[in-house]
Design a protein around this motif. Sequence first.
Motif, PDB file in Angstrom:
ATOM      1  N   PRO A  39       0.802  -1.232   0.000  1.00 26.80           N
ATOM      2  CA  PRO A  39       0.000   0.000   0.000  1.00 26.80           C
ATOM      3  C   PRO A  39       0.840   1.291   0.000  1.00 26.80           C
ATOM      4  O   PRO A  39       0.440   2.290  -0.582  1.00 26.80           O
ATOM      5  CB  PRO A  39      -0.828  -0.114   1.278  1.00 26.80           C
ATOM      6  CG  PRO A  39      -1.010  -1.598   1.443  1.00 26.80           C
ATOM      7  CD  PRO A  39       0.316  -2.191   1.002  1.00 26.80           C
ATOM      8  N   ARG A  40       2.030   1.267   0.622  1.00 26.45           N
ATOM      9  CA  ARG A  40       2.847   2.484   0.703  1.00 26.45           C
ATOM     10  C   ARG A  40       4.184   2.415  -0.026  1.00 26.45           C
ATOM     11  O   ARG A  40       4.816   3.452  -0.231  1.00 26.45           O
ATOM     12  CB  ARG A  40       3.133   2.819   2.174  1.00 26.45           C
ATOM     13  CG  ARG A  40       1.909   3.137   2.992  1.00 26.45           C
ATOM     14  CD  ARG A  40       2.271   3.590   4.388  1.00 26.45           C
ATOM     15  NE  ARG A  40       2.950   2.513   5.124  1.00 26.45           N
ATOM     16  CZ  ARG A  40       3.717   2.704   6.188  1.00 26.45           C
ATOM     17  NH1 ARG A  40       3.942   3.922   6.635  1.00 26.45           N
ATOM     18  NH2 ARG A  40       4.268   1.678   6.814  1.00 26.45           N
ATOM     19  N   PHE A  41       4.640   1.198  -0.390  1.00 26.25           N
ATOM     20  CA  PHE A  41       6.012   1.062  -0.859  1.00 26.25           C
ATOM     21  C   PHE A  41       6.134   0.218  -2.118  1.00 26.25           C
ATOM     22  O   PHE A  41       5.254  -0.574  -2.441  1.00 26.25           O
ATOM     23  CB  PHE A  41       6.881   0.445   0.237  1.00 26.25           C
ATOM     24  CG  PHE A  41       6.790   1.173   1.540  1.00 26.25           C
ATOM     25  CD1 PHE A  41       7.261   2.469   1.662  1.00 26.25           C
ATOM     26  CD2 PHE A  41       6.201   0.573   2.644  1.00 26.25           C
ATOM     27  CE1 PHE A  41       7.160   3.161   2.858  1.00 26.25           C
ATOM     28  CE2 PHE A  41       6.098   1.252   3.850  1.00 26.25           C
ATOM     29  CZ  PHE A  41       6.574   2.555   3.957  1.00 26.25           C
ATOM     30  N   VAL A  42       7.260   0.413  -2.783  1.00 25.98           N
ATOM     31  CA  VAL A  42       7.668  -0.426  -3.905  1.00 25.98           C
ATOM     32  C   VAL A  42       8.926  -1.164  -3.462  1.00 25.98           C
ATOM     33  O   VAL A  42       9.844  -0.556  -2.897  1.00 25.98           O
ATOM     34  CB  VAL A  42       7.966   0.432  -5.162  1.00 25.98           C
ATOM     35  CG1 VAL A  42       8.569  -0.425  -6.271  1.00 25.98           C
ATOM     36  CG2 VAL A  42       6.711   1.136  -5.635  1.00 25.98           C
ATOM     37  N   LEU A  43       8.953  -2.474  -3.704  1.00 27.67           N
ATOM     38  CA  LEU A  43      10.150  -3.271  -3.456  1.00 27.67           C
ATOM     39  C   LEU A  43      10.719  -3.628  -4.824  1.00 27.67           C
ATOM     40  O   LEU A  43      10.073  -4.318  -5.611  1.00 27.67           O
ATOM     41  CB  LEU A  43       9.808  -4.556  -2.689  1.00 27.67           C
ATOM     42  CG  LEU A  43       9.612  -4.427  -1.180  1.00 27.67           C
ATOM     43  CD1 LEU A  43       8.436  -3.543  -0.844  1.00 27.67           C
ATOM     44  CD2 LEU A  43       9.444  -5.785  -0.564  1.00 27.67           C
ATOM     45  N   GLU A  70      25.583 -15.378  -5.014  1.00 28.66           N
ATOM     46  CA  GLU A  70      25.100 -16.657  -5.521  1.00 28.66           C
ATOM     47  C   GLU A  70      23.782 -17.126  -4.897  1.00 28.66           C
ATOM     48  O   GLU A  70      22.887 -17.578  -5.587  1.00 28.66           O
ATOM     49  CB  GLU A  70      26.180 -17.716  -5.290  1.00 28.66           C
ATOM     50  CG  GLU A  70      26.132 -18.856  -6.267  1.00 28.66           C
ATOM     51  CD  GLU A  70      27.335 -19.754  -6.112  1.00 28.66           C
ATOM     52  OE1 GLU A  70      27.158 -20.858  -5.574  1.00 28.66           O
ATOM     53  OE2 GLU A  70      28.428 -19.331  -6.500  1.00 28.66           O
ATOM     54  N   LYS A  71      23.652 -17.035  -3.589  1.00 30.92           N
ATOM     55  CA  LYS A  71      22.482 -17.617  -2.930  1.00 30.92           C
ATOM     56  C   LYS A  71      21.505 -16.585  -2.384  1.00 30.92           C
ATOM     57  O   LYS A  71      20.545 -16.935  -1.716  1.00 30.92           O
ATOM     58  CB  LYS A  71      22.929 -18.531  -1.796  1.00 30.92           C
ATOM     59  CG  LYS A  71      23.672 -19.745  -2.279  1.00 30.92           C
ATOM     60  CD  LYS A  71      23.935 -20.695  -1.143  1.00 30.92           C
ATOM     61  CE  LYS A  71      24.614 -21.939  -1.674  1.00 30.92           C
ATOM     62  NZ  LYS A  71      24.695 -22.983  -0.694  1.00 30.92           N
ATOM     63  N   GLY A  72      21.758 -15.308  -2.644  1.00 30.47           N
ATOM     64  CA  GLY A  72      20.900 -14.302  -2.061  1.00 30.47           C
ATOM     65  C   GLY A  72      20.377 -13.297  -3.060  1.00 30.47           C
ATOM     66  O   GLY A  72      20.877 -13.179  -4.171  1.00 30.47           O
ATOM     67  N   ARG A  73      19.334 -12.613  -2.630  1.00 28.48           N
ATOM     68  CA  ARG A  73      18.729 -11.541  -3.415  1.00 28.48           C
ATOM     69  C   ARG A  73      18.402 -10.404  -2.470  1.00 28.48           C
ATOM     70  O   ARG A  73      18.111 -10.638  -1.306  1.00 28.48           O
ATOM     71  CB  ARG A  73      17.439 -12.024  -4.084  1.00 28.48           C
ATOM     72  CG  ARG A  73      17.695 -13.126  -5.078  1.00 28.48           C
ATOM     73  CD  ARG A  73      16.431 -13.853  -5.458  1.00 28.48           C
ATOM     74  NE  ARG A  73      16.052 -14.705  -4.329  1.00 28.48           N
ATOM     75  CZ  ARG A  73      14.807 -15.023  -4.011  1.00 28.48           C
ATOM     76  NH1 ARG A  73      13.807 -14.585  -4.722  1.00 28.48           N
ATOM     77  NH2 ARG A  73      14.544 -15.801  -2.987  1.00 28.48           N
ATOM     78  N   SER A  74      18.444  -9.187  -2.990  1.00 27.82           N
ATOM     79  CA  SER A  74      18.128  -8.022  -2.169  1.00 27.82           C
ATOM     80  C   SER A  74      17.155  -7.110  -2.896  1.00 27.82           C
ATOM     81  O   SER A  74      17.176  -7.016  -4.122  1.00 27.82           O
ATOM     82  CB  SER A  74      19.395  -7.228  -1.846  1.00 27.82           C
ATOM     83  OG  SER A  74      20.234  -7.930  -0.971  1.00 27.82           O
ATOM     84  N   TRP A  75      16.345  -6.428  -2.110  1.00 28.83           N
ATOM     85  CA  TRP A  75      15.392  -5.450  -2.616  1.00 28.83           C
ATOM     86  C   TRP A  75      15.609  -4.131  -1.907  1.00 28.83           C
ATOM     87  O   TRP A  75      15.900  -4.096  -0.708  1.00 28.83           O
ATOM     88  CB  TRP A  75      13.951  -5.900  -2.363  1.00 28.83           C
ATOM     89  CG  TRP A  75      13.541  -7.102  -3.121  1.00 28.83           C
ATOM     90  CD1 TRP A  75      12.852  -7.129  -4.326  1.00 28.83           C
ATOM     91  CD2 TRP A  75      13.753  -8.469  -2.770  1.00 28.83           C
ATOM     92  NE1 TRP A  75      12.645  -8.428  -4.714  1.00 28.83           N
ATOM     93  CE2 TRP A  75      13.194  -9.272  -3.785  1.00 28.83           C
ATOM     94  CE3 TRP A  75      14.396  -9.106  -1.702  1.00 28.83           C
ATOM     95  CZ2 TRP A  75      13.231 -10.658  -3.762  1.00 28.83           C
ATOM     96  CZ3 TRP A  75      14.441 -10.482  -1.670  1.00 28.83           C
ATOM     97  CH2 TRP A  75      13.854 -11.251  -2.692  1.00 28.83           C
ATOM     98  N   ALA A  76      15.415  -3.054  -2.647  1.00 28.94           N
ATOM     99  CA  ALA A  76      15.359  -1.723  -2.054  1.00 28.94           C
ATOM    100  C   ALA A  76      13.891  -1.443  -1.764  1.00 28.94           C
ATOM    101  O   ALA A  76      13.017  -1.753  -2.581  1.00 28.94           O
ATOM    102  CB  ALA A  76      15.910  -0.678  -3.014  1.00 28.94           C
ATOM    103  N   VAL A  77      13.615  -0.874  -0.617  1.00 30.62           N
ATOM    104  CA  VAL A  77      12.269  -0.429  -0.276  1.00 30.62           C
ATOM    105  C   VAL A  77      12.234   1.061  -0.593  1.00 30.62           C
ATOM    106  O   VAL A  77      13.059   1.828  -0.089  1.00 30.62           O
ATOM    107  CB  VAL A  77      11.958  -0.665   1.214  1.00 30.62           C
ATOM    108  CG1 VAL A  77      10.547  -0.195   1.552  1.00 30.62           C
ATOM    109  CG2 VAL A  77      12.153  -2.129   1.593  1.00 30.62           C
ATOM    110  N   THR A  78      11.297   1.467  -1.452  1.00 24.07           N
ATOM    111  CA  THR A  78      11.179   2.871  -1.844  1.00 24.07           C
ATOM    112  C   THR A  78       9.728   3.320  -1.704  1.00 24.07           C
ATOM    113  O   THR A  78       8.825   2.497  -1.599  1.00 24.07           O
ATOM    114  CB  THR A  78      11.633   3.082  -3.310  1.00 24.07           C
ATOM    115  OG1 THR A  78      10.703   2.437  -4.181  1.00 24.07           O
ATOM    116  CG2 THR A  78      13.034   2.543  -3.544  1.00 24.07           C
ATOM    117  N   GLU A  79       9.535   4.631  -1.740  1.00 23.97           N
ATOM    118  CA  GLU A  79       8.172   5.162  -1.638  1.00 23.97           C
ATOM    119  C   GLU A  79       7.525   5.383  -2.993  1.00 23.97           C
ATOM    120  O   GLU A  79       6.407   5.865  -3.062  1.00 23.97           O
ATOM    121  CB  GLU A  79       8.181   6.447  -0.824  1.00 23.97           C
ATOM    122  CG  GLU A  79       8.471   6.154   0.621  1.00 23.97           C
ATOM    123  CD  GLU A  79       8.384   7.372   1.492  1.00 23.97           C
ATOM    124  OE1 GLU A  79       7.368   7.499   2.212  1.00 23.97           O
ATOM    125  OE2 GLU A  79       9.322   8.181   1.459  1.00 23.97           O
ATOM    126  N   GLY A  80       8.181   5.018  -4.027  1.00 27.83           N
ATOM    127  CA  GLY A  80       7.635   5.139  -5.371  1.00 27.83           C
ATOM    128  C   GLY A  80       8.583   4.473  -6.337  1.00 27.83           C
ATOM    129  O   GLY A  80       9.701   4.103  -5.976  1.00 27.83           O
TER     130      GLY A  80
END
Length: 176
Positions: free
Chosen positions: A4-8, A54-64
């Motif tokens: 509802p508030r964020f984009v990953l 190799e075994k991981g993934r990351s996401w940035a949390v943003t407001e748009g």
Amino acid sequence: MITPRFVLRKLTRADAPALYPSFADPVVMRWWSRGPFLSVEELAEWLVPSTGWEKGRSWAVTEGEGGSAIGRLAAIDRGDGITELAHLVIRERQGQGVAREALGALVDHLFGIEQRRRVFADTDPDNLASNRVLQSLGFVCEGRLREQWTTHIGRRDSLIWGLLDHEWQSRAQSPN
């Protein structure tokens, strides 16, 4: 992923400057297994290694869609349908429900889309905020590993928080 508030979105090296003040802050990094970062370059290489992760993934949390990173989520594949989670929200946004909302979306994705069977997190017992977030999402404290980590603040215990796919599904289906 969208909440509802964020984009990953996929984390990139370009997110390091926005995240650096918090990853360099001794207060924010107190409960981590390593101390504060000393440069934006060091953080960028740790977040998105030039050799790949190799075994991981990351996401940035943003407001748009084009917004600056206000948090970082990570999912590390531990095999057999098991994923370990990690997160950090920038200091200015802590206590505003960012971690709960973003982690909830990630857990939903891991169970619903990726068909993971178990997710877990490893936290310092004194990291009250992270422990509250995990508990509020339905994670169960499964145990305490005594002196599990030797960190920049000494030997530290570790709490293991786990959540199973059917527990998450039951939670999603129950009326609140």
